[in-house]
Design an enzyme around this catalytic site. Structure first.
Site, mmCIF file in Angstrom:
data_model
loop_
_atom_site.group_PDB
_atom_site.id
_atom_site.type_symbol
_atom_site.label_atom_id
_atom_site.label_comp_id
_atom_site.label_asym_id
_atom_site.label_seq_id
_atom_site.Cartn_x
_atom_site.Cartn_y
_atom_site.Cartn_z
ATOM 1 N N CYS A 132 5.868 8.696 30.774
ATOM 2 C CA CYS A 132 6.866 7.695 31.139
ATOM 3 C C CYS A 132 6.192 6.420 31.647
ATOM 4 C CB CYS A 132 7.857 8.274 32.134
ATOM 5 S SG CYS A 132 9.364 7.264 32.254
ATOM 6 N N HIS A 237 9.746 12.743 29.789
ATOM 7 C CA HIS A 237 9.182 13.560 30.870
ATOM 8 C C HIS A 237 9.060 15.019 30.417
ATOM 9 C CE1 HIS A 237 8.979 11.038 34.561
ATOM 10 N NE2 HIS A 237 9.798 10.261 33.857
ATOM 11 N N GLU A 239 7.199 17.367 31.486
ATOM 12 C CA GLU A 239 6.990 18.337 32.570
ATOM 13 C C GLU A 239 8.301 18.958 33.038
ATOM 14 O OE1 GLU A 239 8.224 14.736 34.777
ATOM 15 O OE2 GLU A 239 6.990 15.124 32.997
#
Length: 590
Positions: A132, A237, A239
Protein backbone atom coordinates in the site's frame (compact mmCIF):
# COMPACT_ATOMS: atom_id res chain seq x y z
CA UNK A 1 2.96 -21.35 13.80
CA UNK A 2 2.95 -21.65 17.58
CA UNK A 3 1.23 -18.58 18.92
CA UNK A 4 -0.58 -20.08 21.88
CA UNK A 5 -0.89 -18.38 25.24
CA UNK A 6 0.58 -20.66 27.90
CA UNK A 7 -0.91 -20.98 31.34
CA UNK A 8 0.15 -18.48 33.98
CA UNK A 9 2.91 -20.75 35.16
CA UNK A 10 6.49 -19.55 34.92
CA UNK A 11 7.83 -23.09 35.08
CA UNK A 12 5.81 -24.09 32.03
CA UNK A 13 6.88 -20.97 30.13
CA UNK A 14 10.54 -21.56 30.97
CA UNK A 15 10.25 -25.25 30.06
CA UNK A 16 8.87 -24.30 26.65
CA UNK A 17 11.90 -22.09 26.05
CA UNK A 18 14.47 -24.50 27.49
CA UNK A 19 13.11 -27.44 25.49
CA UNK A 20 13.46 -25.54 22.23
CA UNK A 21 16.31 -26.98 20.17
CA UNK A 22 17.97 -24.22 18.19
CA UNK A 23 18.42 -25.22 14.54
CA UNK A 24 21.52 -24.76 12.45
CA UNK A 25 22.12 -21.16 11.43
CA UNK A 26 21.23 -22.03 7.84
CA UNK A 27 17.82 -23.28 9.02
CA UNK A 28 16.94 -20.17 11.00
CA UNK A 29 14.16 -18.06 9.50
CA UNK A 30 15.37 -14.94 7.67
CA UNK A 31 15.15 -11.73 9.69
CA UNK A 32 12.50 -9.48 8.16
CA UNK A 33 12.35 -5.83 9.16
CA UNK A 34 8.89 -4.23 9.04
CA UNK A 35 8.60 -0.47 8.87
CA UNK A 36 6.41 0.95 11.61
CA UNK A 37 3.53 3.39 11.50
CA UNK A 38 3.57 6.45 13.75
CA UNK A 39 0.46 7.16 15.80
CA UNK A 40 0.09 9.27 18.92
CA UNK A 41 3.75 8.98 19.81
CA UNK A 42 3.85 5.23 19.19
CA UNK A 43 5.86 3.21 16.66
CA UNK A 44 3.34 0.47 15.92
CA UNK A 45 2.00 -1.88 13.29
CA UNK A 46 -1.13 -4.01 12.97
CA UNK A 47 -0.68 -7.64 13.97
CA UNK A 48 -1.31 -9.19 10.49
CA UNK A 49 2.00 -7.81 9.18
CA UNK A 50 4.14 -9.82 11.55
CA UNK A 51 1.69 -12.75 11.66
CA UNK A 52 1.86 -13.14 7.86
CA UNK A 53 5.65 -12.89 7.99
CA UNK A 54 5.81 -15.73 10.53
CA UNK A 55 3.30 -17.83 8.58
CA UNK A 56 5.47 -17.42 5.46
CA UNK A 57 8.60 -18.57 7.31
CA UNK A 58 10.23 -15.30 8.38
CA UNK A 59 11.22 -13.80 11.72
CA UNK A 60 9.71 -10.28 11.96
CA UNK A 61 11.40 -7.27 13.54
CA UNK A 62 9.53 -3.99 13.99
CA UNK A 63 11.75 -1.02 13.07
CA UNK A 64 10.93 2.03 15.20
CA UNK A 65 10.13 5.32 13.49
CA UNK A 66 13.42 7.13 13.98
CA UNK A 67 15.65 9.17 11.70
CA UNK A 68 18.96 8.60 13.46
CA UNK A 69 21.02 7.28 10.55
CA UNK A 70 23.50 5.45 12.77
CA UNK A 71 20.77 3.57 14.62
CA UNK A 72 18.83 2.76 11.46
CA UNK A 73 21.97 1.56 9.70
CA UNK A 74 22.85 -0.73 12.62
CA UNK A 75 19.37 -2.26 12.40
CA UNK A 76 19.15 -2.63 8.62
CA UNK A 77 22.56 -4.22 8.13
CA UNK A 78 21.45 -7.14 10.35
CA UNK A 79 18.28 -7.80 8.33
CA UNK A 80 17.67 -10.24 5.49
CA UNK A 81 14.63 -8.49 4.05
CA UNK A 82 12.42 -5.43 4.46
CA UNK A 83 8.67 -4.93 4.30
CA UNK A 84 7.53 -1.35 3.78
CA UNK A 85 4.15 -1.19 5.49
CA UNK A 86 1.05 0.89 4.83
CA UNK A 87 -0.09 4.09 6.49
CA UNK A 88 -0.85 7.71 5.66
CA UNK A 89 -0.28 9.76 2.54
CA UNK A 90 3.11 10.53 1.07
CA UNK A 91 3.84 14.26 1.26
CA UNK A 92 3.74 15.77 -2.28
CA UNK A 93 6.82 17.82 -1.43
CA UNK A 94 8.79 14.66 -2.35
CA UNK A 95 7.18 14.88 -5.78
CA UNK A 96 7.88 18.59 -6.19
CA UNK A 97 4.13 19.25 -6.28
CA UNK A 98 1.71 21.45 -4.31
CA UNK A 99 -0.91 19.60 -2.24
CA UNK A 100 -4.00 18.43 -4.11
CA UNK A 101 -7.48 19.12 -2.64
CA UNK A 102 -8.04 15.46 -1.78
CA UNK A 103 -4.78 15.02 0.12
CA UNK A 104 -5.15 13.58 3.63
CA UNK A 105 -2.87 14.35 6.55
CA UNK A 106 0.84 13.81 5.93
CA UNK A 107 3.70 13.14 8.31
CA UNK A 108 7.07 14.45 7.11
CA UNK A 109 8.85 12.53 9.86
CA UNK A 110 7.37 9.19 8.75
CA UNK A 111 8.21 10.02 5.14
CA UNK A 112 11.82 10.82 6.03
CA UNK A 113 12.08 7.59 8.01
CA UNK A 114 10.68 5.47 5.19
CA UNK A 115 12.93 6.97 2.52
CA UNK A 116 16.00 6.64 4.75
CA UNK A 117 15.05 3.05 5.53
CA UNK A 118 14.64 2.16 1.86
CA UNK A 119 17.91 3.86 0.93
CA UNK A 120 19.74 1.83 3.55
CA UNK A 121 18.03 -1.34 2.38
CA UNK A 122 19.33 -0.68 -1.12
CA UNK A 123 22.84 0.04 0.18
CA UNK A 124 22.89 -3.34 1.91
CA UNK A 125 21.02 -5.04 -0.98
CA UNK A 126 18.04 -6.29 1.06
CA UNK A 127 15.07 -7.76 -0.81
CA UNK A 128 12.14 -5.37 -0.37
CA UNK A 129 8.38 -5.90 -0.41
CA UNK A 130 6.12 -2.83 -0.39
CA UNK A 131 2.50 -2.81 0.76
CA UNK A 132 0.00 0.00 0.00
CA UNK A 133 1.87 3.12 1.17
CA UNK A 134 5.05 1.03 0.84
CA UNK A 135 4.16 0.47 -2.82
CA UNK A 136 3.98 4.22 -3.31
CA UNK A 137 7.14 4.95 -1.30
CA UNK A 138 9.09 2.41 -3.37
CA UNK A 139 7.91 4.04 -6.59
CA UNK A 140 8.74 7.59 -5.49
CA UNK A 141 12.15 6.56 -4.14
CA UNK A 142 13.17 5.21 -7.56
CA UNK A 143 11.87 8.21 -9.53
CA UNK A 144 8.20 7.43 -10.14
CA UNK A 145 5.20 9.68 -9.57
CA UNK A 146 1.90 9.48 -7.68
CA UNK A 147 -1.69 10.55 -7.89
CA UNK A 148 -2.18 12.42 -4.63
CA UNK A 149 -5.88 11.62 -4.88
CA UNK A 150 -7.28 9.18 -7.43
CA UNK A 151 -10.75 10.68 -7.66
CA UNK A 152 -9.70 14.30 -8.24
CA UNK A 153 -6.59 13.66 -10.33
CA UNK A 154 -7.15 10.41 -12.21
CA UNK A 155 -10.74 9.38 -12.71
CA UNK A 156 -13.75 10.73 -10.79
CA UNK A 157 -15.64 7.51 -11.50
CA UNK A 158 -12.77 5.28 -10.32
CA UNK A 159 -13.49 2.22 -8.24
CA UNK A 160 -13.97 2.79 -4.53
CA UNK A 161 -10.39 2.18 -3.46
CA UNK A 162 -11.02 2.98 0.21
CA UNK A 163 -13.37 0.20 1.20
CA UNK A 164 -15.85 0.29 4.07
CA UNK A 165 -15.90 -3.50 4.39
CA UNK A 166 -13.64 -5.35 6.86
CA UNK A 167 -9.99 -5.29 5.80
CA UNK A 168 -9.85 -9.03 5.21
CA UNK A 169 -12.62 -8.87 2.59
CA UNK A 170 -11.93 -8.61 -1.13
CA UNK A 171 -13.74 -5.67 -2.73
CA UNK A 172 -12.46 -5.67 -6.29
CA UNK A 173 -10.19 -7.56 -8.67
CA UNK A 174 -6.80 -6.83 -10.20
CA UNK A 175 -5.53 -8.18 -13.49
CA UNK A 176 -1.92 -9.36 -13.77
CA UNK A 177 -0.07 -7.77 -16.69
CA UNK A 178 1.93 -10.88 -17.52
CA UNK A 179 5.22 -8.96 -17.36
CA UNK A 180 6.62 -10.44 -14.15
CA UNK A 181 10.20 -11.68 -14.31
CA UNK A 182 9.55 -14.00 -11.38
CA UNK A 183 7.81 -17.22 -12.54
CA UNK A 184 6.77 -17.98 -8.97
CA UNK A 185 5.00 -14.66 -8.55
CA UNK A 186 1.42 -15.40 -7.56
CA UNK A 187 0.11 -12.51 -9.65
CA UNK A 188 1.31 -14.18 -12.83
CA UNK A 189 -0.46 -17.46 -12.05
CA UNK A 190 -3.99 -16.05 -12.10
CA UNK A 191 -6.18 -14.32 -14.65
CA UNK A 192 -7.80 -12.28 -11.91
CA UNK A 193 -6.88 -11.78 -8.28
CA UNK A 194 -9.43 -10.71 -5.66
CA UNK A 195 -8.01 -8.06 -3.35
CA UNK A 196 -8.99 -5.54 -0.70
CA UNK A 197 -8.51 -1.81 -1.22
CA UNK A 198 -7.55 0.78 1.39
CA UNK A 199 -6.05 3.81 -0.35
CA UNK A 200 -6.79 6.97 -2.28
CA UNK A 201 -3.24 7.78 -3.42
CA UNK A 202 -1.83 5.61 -6.19
CA UNK A 203 1.11 5.11 -8.54
CA UNK A 204 0.89 7.38 -11.58
CA UNK A 205 4.08 6.82 -13.60
CA UNK A 206 6.06 3.71 -12.70
CA UNK A 207 9.67 4.40 -11.71
CA UNK A 208 12.28 3.90 -14.46
CA UNK A 209 13.18 0.22 -14.98
CA UNK A 210 10.21 -0.99 -12.93
CA UNK A 211 7.44 -2.93 -14.62
CA UNK A 212 3.73 -2.93 -13.78
CA UNK A 213 2.63 -6.38 -12.64
CA UNK A 214 -1.05 -5.74 -11.86
CA UNK A 215 -3.75 -3.19 -12.67
CA UNK A 216 -7.29 -2.57 -11.36
CA UNK A 217 -10.27 -2.61 -13.78
CA UNK A 218 -10.32 1.22 -13.73
CA UNK A 219 -6.66 1.39 -14.79
CA UNK A 220 -5.12 2.16 -11.38
CA UNK A 221 -1.72 0.53 -10.93
CA UNK A 222 -1.80 -2.25 -8.31
CA UNK A 223 1.63 -3.89 -8.57
CA UNK A 224 5.25 -3.10 -9.42
CA UNK A 225 8.41 -5.13 -9.72
CA UNK A 226 12.03 -4.58 -10.66
CA UNK A 227 13.06 -7.16 -13.28
CA UNK A 228 16.59 -7.60 -11.85
CA UNK A 229 16.64 -6.62 -8.17
CA UNK A 230 14.51 -8.49 -5.58
CA UNK A 231 12.07 -5.59 -5.23
CA UNK A 232 8.30 -5.81 -5.61
CA UNK A 233 5.22 -4.11 -4.21
CA UNK A 234 1.42 -4.25 -4.25
CA UNK A 235 -1.18 -1.57 -3.66
CA UNK A 236 -3.54 -3.66 -1.57
CA UNK A 237 -3.07 -5.17 1.91
CA UNK A 238 -2.29 -8.89 1.48
CA UNK A 239 -1.40 -9.30 5.17
CA UNK A 240 -5.04 -8.74 6.21
CA UNK A 241 -6.25 -11.54 3.93
CA UNK A 242 -3.28 -13.88 4.45
CA UNK A 243 -3.93 -14.30 8.19
CA UNK A 244 -7.49 -15.34 7.36
CA UNK A 245 -6.27 -18.27 5.30
CA UNK A 246 -5.97 -16.74 1.81
CA UNK A 247 -3.10 -18.75 0.30
CA UNK A 248 -2.72 -16.44 -2.69
CA UNK A 249 -2.01 -13.51 -0.41
CA UNK A 250 0.30 -15.57 1.78
CA UNK A 251 2.21 -16.59 -1.34
CA UNK A 252 3.27 -12.97 -1.78
CA UNK A 253 4.92 -13.12 1.64
CA UNK A 254 6.42 -16.51 0.78
CA UNK A 255 8.00 -14.99 -2.33
CA UNK A 256 9.59 -12.26 -0.22
CA UNK A 257 10.77 -14.76 2.39
CA UNK A 258 12.27 -16.94 -0.37
CA UNK A 259 14.30 -13.99 -1.64
CA UNK A 260 15.29 -12.98 1.90
CA UNK A 261 16.40 -16.54 2.69
CA UNK A 262 18.54 -16.61 -0.45
CA UNK A 263 20.06 -13.27 0.52
CA UNK A 264 20.86 -14.58 4.01
CA UNK A 265 22.50 -17.65 2.45
CA UNK A 266 24.52 -15.43 0.09
CA UNK A 267 25.81 -13.35 3.02
CA UNK A 268 26.82 -16.48 4.93
CA UNK A 269 28.56 -17.85 1.83
CA UNK A 270 30.49 -14.60 1.39
CA UNK A 271 31.61 -14.90 5.00
CA UNK A 272 33.11 -18.33 4.23
CA UNK A 273 34.62 -17.90 0.79
CA UNK A 274 37.00 -15.38 -0.81
CA UNK A 275 35.35 -12.95 -3.21
CA UNK A 276 37.45 -11.05 -5.75
CA UNK A 277 36.53 -8.48 -8.39
CA UNK A 278 39.43 -8.72 -10.83
CA UNK A 279 39.18 -5.31 -12.47
CA UNK A 280 38.24 -1.78 -11.38
CA UNK A 281 39.48 1.52 -12.82
CA UNK A 282 38.77 3.57 -9.70
CA UNK A 283 42.15 5.40 -9.68
CA UNK A 284 41.22 6.82 -13.09
CA UNK A 285 37.95 8.44 -11.91
CA UNK A 286 39.53 9.79 -8.71
CA UNK A 287 42.42 11.88 -10.04
CA UNK A 288 45.13 13.14 -7.73
CA UNK A 289 45.13 12.02 -4.11
CA UNK A 290 42.05 9.98 -3.22
CA UNK A 291 40.53 8.29 -0.21
CA UNK A 292 38.64 5.02 -0.64
CA UNK A 293 37.26 5.36 2.87
CA UNK A 294 34.75 7.89 1.55
CA UNK A 295 31.91 7.66 -0.93
CA UNK A 296 32.77 10.11 -3.69
CA UNK A 297 30.35 9.00 -6.38
CA UNK A 298 32.61 6.19 -7.58
CA UNK A 299 31.51 2.57 -7.73
CA UNK A 300 34.28 0.93 -5.68
CA UNK A 301 35.25 2.11 -2.21
CA UNK A 302 35.50 0.66 1.28
CA UNK A 303 31.95 1.50 2.38
CA UNK A 304 30.53 -0.21 -0.70
CA UNK A 305 32.84 -3.22 -0.40
CA UNK A 306 31.84 -3.59 3.25
CA UNK A 307 28.13 -3.23 2.50
CA UNK A 308 28.36 -5.78 -0.32
CA UNK A 309 30.50 -8.38 1.51
CA UNK A 310 33.24 -8.12 -1.16
CA UNK A 311 36.69 -9.19 0.04
CA UNK A 312 39.05 -7.92 -2.63
CA UNK A 313 39.38 -5.89 -5.79
CA UNK A 314 42.15 -5.49 -8.32
CA UNK A 315 42.63 -1.73 -8.67
CA UNK A 316 44.39 -0.82 -11.88
CA UNK A 317 46.52 2.05 -13.01
CA UNK A 318 44.80 2.65 -16.34
CA UNK A 319 46.56 4.35 -19.24
CA UNK A 320 44.89 5.17 -22.55
CA UNK A 321 47.13 4.46 -25.50
CA UNK A 322 49.22 7.53 -26.31
CA UNK A 323 52.21 8.51 -28.39
CA UNK A 324 55.15 6.14 -28.42
CA UNK A 325 58.08 8.52 -28.50
CA UNK A 326 60.60 8.32 -25.65
CA UNK A 327 59.22 11.31 -23.73
CA UNK A 328 55.63 9.99 -23.90
CA UNK A 329 56.68 6.49 -22.83
CA UNK A 330 58.60 7.85 -19.84
CA UNK A 331 55.60 9.98 -18.87
CA UNK A 332 53.37 6.91 -19.07
CA UNK A 333 55.66 4.98 -16.72
CA UNK A 334 55.72 7.85 -14.23
CA UNK A 335 51.93 8.17 -14.36
CA UNK A 336 51.45 4.46 -13.67
CA UNK A 337 53.83 4.66 -10.71
CA UNK A 338 51.93 7.64 -9.28
CA UNK A 339 48.54 5.90 -9.58
CA UNK A 340 49.94 2.76 -7.96
CA UNK A 341 51.31 4.83 -5.09
CA UNK A 342 47.81 6.20 -4.48
CA UNK A 343 46.43 2.67 -4.32
CA UNK A 344 49.16 1.60 -1.90
CA UNK A 345 48.45 4.66 0.23
CA UNK A 346 44.99 3.43 1.13
CA UNK A 347 46.48 1.05 3.69
CA UNK A 348 48.13 3.99 5.45
CA UNK A 349 44.88 5.95 5.43
CA UNK A 350 42.76 3.07 6.76
CA UNK A 351 45.00 0.45 8.36
CA UNK A 352 42.12 -1.16 10.27
CA UNK A 353 39.91 -1.50 7.20
CA UNK A 354 42.11 -2.40 4.23
CA UNK A 355 45.47 -3.86 3.29
CA UNK A 356 47.50 -4.25 0.11
CA UNK A 357 47.62 -7.85 -1.10
CA UNK A 358 50.38 -9.24 -3.28
CA UNK A 359 49.57 -12.95 -2.89
CA UNK A 360 46.61 -15.16 -2.17
CA UNK A 361 48.05 -15.74 1.31
CA UNK A 362 47.85 -11.99 1.89
CA UNK A 363 44.19 -12.06 0.93
CA UNK A 364 43.46 -14.94 3.29
CA UNK A 365 45.24 -13.15 6.12
CA UNK A 366 43.37 -9.89 5.52
CA UNK A 367 40.07 -11.77 5.48
CA UNK A 368 40.88 -13.31 8.87
CA UNK A 369 41.73 -9.85 10.18
CA UNK A 370 38.42 -8.44 9.00
CA UNK A 371 40.04 -6.15 6.42
CA UNK A 372 39.42 -5.65 2.73
CA UNK A 373 42.18 -6.36 0.23
CA UNK A 374 43.43 -4.28 -2.68
CA UNK A 375 45.50 -5.96 -5.36
CA UNK A 376 47.30 -3.77 -7.88
CA UNK A 377 47.30 -4.08 -11.64
CA UNK A 378 48.25 -2.05 -14.69
CA UNK A 379 45.87 -1.69 -17.61
CA UNK A 380 47.98 -1.19 -20.73
CA UNK A 381 51.55 -2.38 -21.09
CA UNK A 382 52.19 1.09 -22.54
CA UNK A 383 53.32 1.82 -18.95
CA UNK A 384 56.36 -0.45 -19.46
CA UNK A 385 57.72 1.74 -22.23
CA UNK A 386 60.52 -0.13 -24.00
CA UNK A 387 62.35 -1.01 -20.79
CA UNK A 388 62.02 -4.51 -19.32
CA UNK A 389 63.45 -3.17 -16.07
CA UNK A 390 60.10 -1.41 -15.61
CA UNK A 391 58.56 -4.81 -15.01
CA UNK A 392 60.86 -5.44 -12.05
CA UNK A 393 59.99 -2.03 -10.55
CA UNK A 394 56.28 -2.66 -10.96
CA UNK A 395 56.63 -6.09 -9.37
CA UNK A 396 58.44 -4.53 -6.39
CA UNK A 397 55.63 -1.97 -6.02
CA UNK A 398 53.17 -4.85 -5.82
CA UNK A 399 51.67 -5.22 -9.31
CA UNK A 400 49.99 -8.61 -9.74
CA UNK A 401 48.94 -8.42 -13.38
CA UNK A 402 49.48 -6.28 -16.45
CA UNK A 403 46.94 -5.94 -19.25
CA UNK A 404 49.20 -6.04 -22.29
CA UNK A 405 47.37 -3.32 -24.23
CA UNK A 406 44.28 -1.13 -24.33
CA UNK A 407 42.41 0.28 -27.34
CA UNK A 408 45.33 0.60 -29.71
CA UNK A 409 48.49 -1.23 -30.68
CA UNK A 410 51.56 -0.55 -28.53
CA UNK A 411 55.19 -1.67 -28.43
CA UNK A 412 54.18 -5.03 -26.96
CA UNK A 413 51.36 -6.26 -29.16
CA UNK A 414 48.32 -5.75 -31.32
CA UNK A 415 45.08 -4.61 -29.72
CA UNK A 416 41.56 -5.84 -30.49
CA UNK A 417 40.89 -2.27 -31.61
CA UNK A 418 44.28 -1.65 -33.26
CA UNK A 419 45.78 -1.73 -36.74
CA UNK A 420 47.38 -5.19 -36.41
CA UNK A 421 50.85 -3.67 -36.48
CA UNK A 422 52.74 -6.76 -35.30
CA UNK A 423 50.55 -9.71 -36.25
CA UNK A 424 50.35 -10.58 -32.55
CA UNK A 425 53.17 -10.06 -30.04
CA UNK A 426 56.07 -7.84 -31.08
CA UNK A 427 59.63 -9.14 -30.51
CA UNK A 428 59.74 -6.89 -27.43
CA UNK A 429 56.36 -8.26 -26.36
CA UNK A 430 57.70 -11.80 -26.47
CA UNK A 431 60.57 -10.74 -24.22
CA UNK A 432 58.10 -9.03 -21.87
CA UNK A 433 56.01 -12.20 -21.63
CA UNK A 434 59.12 -14.17 -20.67
CA UNK A 435 60.10 -11.57 -18.08
CA UNK A 436 56.60 -11.45 -16.59
CA UNK A 437 56.75 -15.24 -16.30
CA UNK A 438 60.09 -14.97 -14.55
CA UNK A 439 58.89 -12.29 -12.12
CA UNK A 440 55.54 -13.92 -11.36
CA UNK A 441 53.31 -11.22 -12.89
CA UNK A 442 50.07 -12.51 -14.39
CA UNK A 443 49.58 -11.75 -18.08
CA UNK A 444 46.18 -10.25 -18.89
CA UNK A 445 44.91 -10.59 -22.47
CA UNK A 446 41.76 -8.49 -22.16
CA UNK A 447 41.88 -5.87 -24.95
CA UNK A 448 44.35 -7.99 -26.93
CA UNK A 449 43.80 -8.99 -30.55
CA UNK A 450 43.15 -12.66 -31.27
CA UNK A 451 46.60 -12.96 -32.83
CA UNK A 452 48.12 -11.55 -29.62
CA UNK A 453 46.05 -13.92 -27.52
CA UNK A 454 47.29 -17.01 -29.35
CA UNK A 455 50.88 -15.75 -29.31
CA UNK A 456 50.70 -15.28 -25.55
CA UNK A 457 49.37 -18.81 -25.13
CA UNK A 458 52.31 -20.03 -27.17
CA UNK A 459 55.04 -18.05 -25.42
CA UNK A 460 53.82 -17.97 -21.80
CA UNK A 461 54.96 -20.88 -19.69
CA UNK A 462 52.10 -20.33 -17.24
CA UNK A 463 48.33 -19.82 -17.30
CA UNK A 464 47.03 -16.42 -18.35
CA UNK A 465 43.93 -14.38 -17.53
CA UNK A 466 41.40 -12.15 -19.26
CA UNK A 467 40.64 -9.83 -16.36
CA UNK A 468 37.50 -8.25 -17.85
CA UNK A 469 36.09 -9.86 -20.99
CA UNK A 470 32.93 -11.69 -22.00
CA UNK A 471 31.70 -14.24 -24.57
CA UNK A 472 31.56 -13.27 -28.25
CA UNK A 473 29.19 -16.14 -28.99
CA UNK A 474 26.53 -14.23 -27.04
CA UNK A 475 27.53 -10.66 -27.92
CA UNK A 476 29.55 -10.06 -31.08
CA UNK A 477 31.99 -7.44 -29.81
CA UNK A 478 35.70 -7.39 -30.71
CA UNK A 479 36.62 -7.12 -27.02
CA UNK A 480 34.87 -10.40 -26.27
CA UNK A 481 36.46 -13.80 -26.62
CA UNK A 482 35.36 -16.42 -29.13
CA UNK A 483 34.45 -19.91 -27.99
CA UNK A 484 37.69 -21.13 -29.56
CA UNK A 485 39.67 -18.64 -27.49
CA UNK A 486 37.83 -19.58 -24.30
CA UNK A 487 38.53 -23.25 -24.94
CA UNK A 488 42.20 -22.51 -25.58
CA UNK A 489 42.40 -20.32 -22.47
CA UNK A 490 40.83 -23.04 -20.33
CA UNK A 491 43.03 -25.67 -21.92
CA UNK A 492 46.06 -23.76 -20.72
CA UNK A 493 44.69 -23.45 -17.19
CA UNK A 494 43.64 -19.82 -17.57
CA UNK A 495 40.47 -17.96 -16.61
CA UNK A 496 38.10 -15.44 -18.22
CA UNK A 497 36.61 -12.91 -15.82
CA UNK A 498 33.16 -11.92 -17.09
CA UNK A 499 32.91 -8.14 -17.44
CA UNK A 500 29.91 -5.94 -16.58
CA UNK A 501 30.49 -3.50 -19.44
CA UNK A 502 27.14 -3.02 -21.16
CA UNK A 503 28.27 -3.42 -24.75
CA UNK A 504 30.04 -6.70 -23.98
CA UNK A 505 26.89 -8.29 -22.55
CA UNK A 506 24.09 -7.17 -24.83
CA UNK A 507 24.06 -5.87 -28.40
CA UNK A 508 21.50 -3.32 -27.18
CA UNK A 509 23.89 -1.88 -24.62
CA UNK A 510 21.38 0.19 -22.64
CA UNK A 511 19.33 -2.94 -22.00
CA UNK A 512 22.30 -4.85 -20.58
CA UNK A 513 21.39 -6.43 -17.26
CA UNK A 514 22.57 -8.74 -14.55
CA UNK A 515 20.64 -11.50 -16.31
CA UNK A 516 22.91 -11.00 -19.33
CA UNK A 517 26.02 -11.30 -17.14
CA UNK A 518 24.69 -14.54 -15.67
CA UNK A 519 24.08 -15.84 -19.21
CA UNK A 520 27.72 -15.15 -20.10
CA UNK A 521 28.94 -16.92 -16.96
CA UNK A 522 26.70 -19.91 -17.69
CA UNK A 523 27.88 -19.99 -21.31
CA UNK A 524 31.50 -20.32 -20.24
CA UNK A 525 30.60 -22.99 -17.69
CA UNK A 526 28.67 -24.98 -20.30
CA UNK A 527 31.55 -24.58 -22.77
CA UNK A 528 34.60 -25.41 -20.63
CA UNK A 529 33.41 -26.05 -17.07
CA UNK A 530 33.28 -24.03 -13.89
CA UNK A 531 37.07 -23.93 -13.35
CA UNK A 532 37.76 -21.26 -15.97
CA UNK A 533 35.42 -18.35 -15.23
CA UNK A 534 35.32 -15.46 -12.77
CA UNK A 535 34.09 -11.87 -12.38
CA UNK A 536 35.83 -8.62 -13.37
CA UNK A 537 33.33 -5.78 -13.10
CA UNK A 538 35.23 -2.95 -14.82
CA UNK A 539 33.52 -0.63 -12.33
CA UNK A 540 34.68 2.97 -12.66
CA UNK A 541 35.72 2.11 -16.20
CA UNK A 542 32.12 2.34 -17.46
CA UNK A 543 31.25 -1.12 -16.18
CA UNK A 544 27.72 -1.39 -14.79
CA UNK A 545 24.47 -3.05 -15.80
CA UNK A 546 20.86 -2.94 -14.69
CA UNK A 547 20.85 -5.02 -11.52
CA UNK A 548 24.55 -4.58 -10.63
CA UNK A 549 25.91 -1.05 -10.59
CA UNK A 550 28.53 -0.88 -7.83
CA UNK A 551 30.64 -2.98 -5.48
CA UNK A 552 27.86 -3.32 -2.90
CA UNK A 553 25.62 -4.89 -5.54
CA UNK A 554 27.98 -7.68 -6.56
CA UNK A 555 26.31 -9.98 -4.02
CA UNK A 556 23.35 -9.98 -6.42
CA UNK A 557 25.51 -12.18 -8.68
CA UNK A 558 25.80 -14.71 -5.87
CA UNK A 559 22.04 -14.74 -5.36
CA UNK A 560 21.44 -15.29 -9.05
CA UNK A 561 24.01 -18.08 -9.25
CA UNK A 562 22.29 -19.76 -6.29
CA UNK A 563 18.95 -19.39 -8.05
CA UNK A 564 20.47 -20.94 -11.18
CA UNK A 565 21.49 -24.03 -9.20
CA UNK A 566 25.23 -23.48 -8.73
CA UNK A 567 26.66 -25.14 -5.62
CA UNK A 568 28.57 -23.27 -2.93
CA UNK A 569 31.79 -24.88 -4.17
CA UNK A 570 31.15 -23.76 -7.74
CA UNK A 571 30.30 -20.22 -6.64
CA UNK A 572 33.50 -20.09 -4.59
CA UNK A 573 35.50 -20.97 -7.72
CA UNK A 574 33.73 -18.30 -9.78
CA UNK A 575 34.16 -15.66 -7.08
CA UNK A 576 37.90 -16.04 -6.75
CA UNK A 577 39.04 -19.64 -6.50
CA UNK A 578 39.84 -19.92 -10.19
CA UNK A 579 41.73 -16.61 -10.31
CA UNK A 580 43.70 -17.50 -7.17
CA UNK A 581 44.68 -20.83 -8.71
CA UNK A 582 46.21 -18.99 -11.69
CA UNK A 583 47.85 -16.44 -9.42
CA UNK A 584 49.43 -19.16 -7.29
CA UNK A 585 50.70 -20.96 -10.39
CA UNK A 586 52.26 -17.80 -11.83
CA UNK A 587 53.74 -16.53 -8.57
CA UNK A 588 55.02 -19.92 -7.56
CA UNK A 589 57.32 -19.73 -10.55
CA UNK A 590 58.27 -16.10 -10.08
Amino acid sequence: MKNAVLSADLRQIYREVDDFVSPEVSDLPPLIGISANKKEGLSCISDPYYQSTVLAGGAPVLIPVITDIGALSAIVRQLDGLILSGGGDVDPVFLGEPPAPGLDGVDAYRDTYDFMLLRLARLYQLPVMGICRGHQVLNVAFGGTLYQDIHSQFLPEALKHSQDEPRDCATHTVMPTGQSSKPSHIMQQKKLLHVNSLHHQAVKDAAPEFIATAVAPDGVNEGLEHPEYPLFSVQWHPEQMAVKGNEEMLDLFRLHILEARRFAEAKRLHDRILTIDSHADTPDVLPGAFDLGKQQGNKVNLPLMEAGHLDAVFMTAYLPQGKRDDASLQAATRYAEERLSQIAGQERLHPSRVGIARTTDDLKRLKREGRKALFMGIENGYAIGRDLNSLKRFKEIGVSYITLCHNGDNDLCDSAKGQMEWGGLSPFGKDAVAEMNRLGIMIDVSHAAESTFYDVLTYSRFPIIASHSSARALTDHPRNMTDAQIKALAGGGGVIQICLYKGFLNAEAEKASLSDAIRHICHVVELVGVDSVGIGSDFDGDGEVIGCRAANELIQITMRLMEAGFSDEQIAKIWGGNLMRVMDAVQGAG
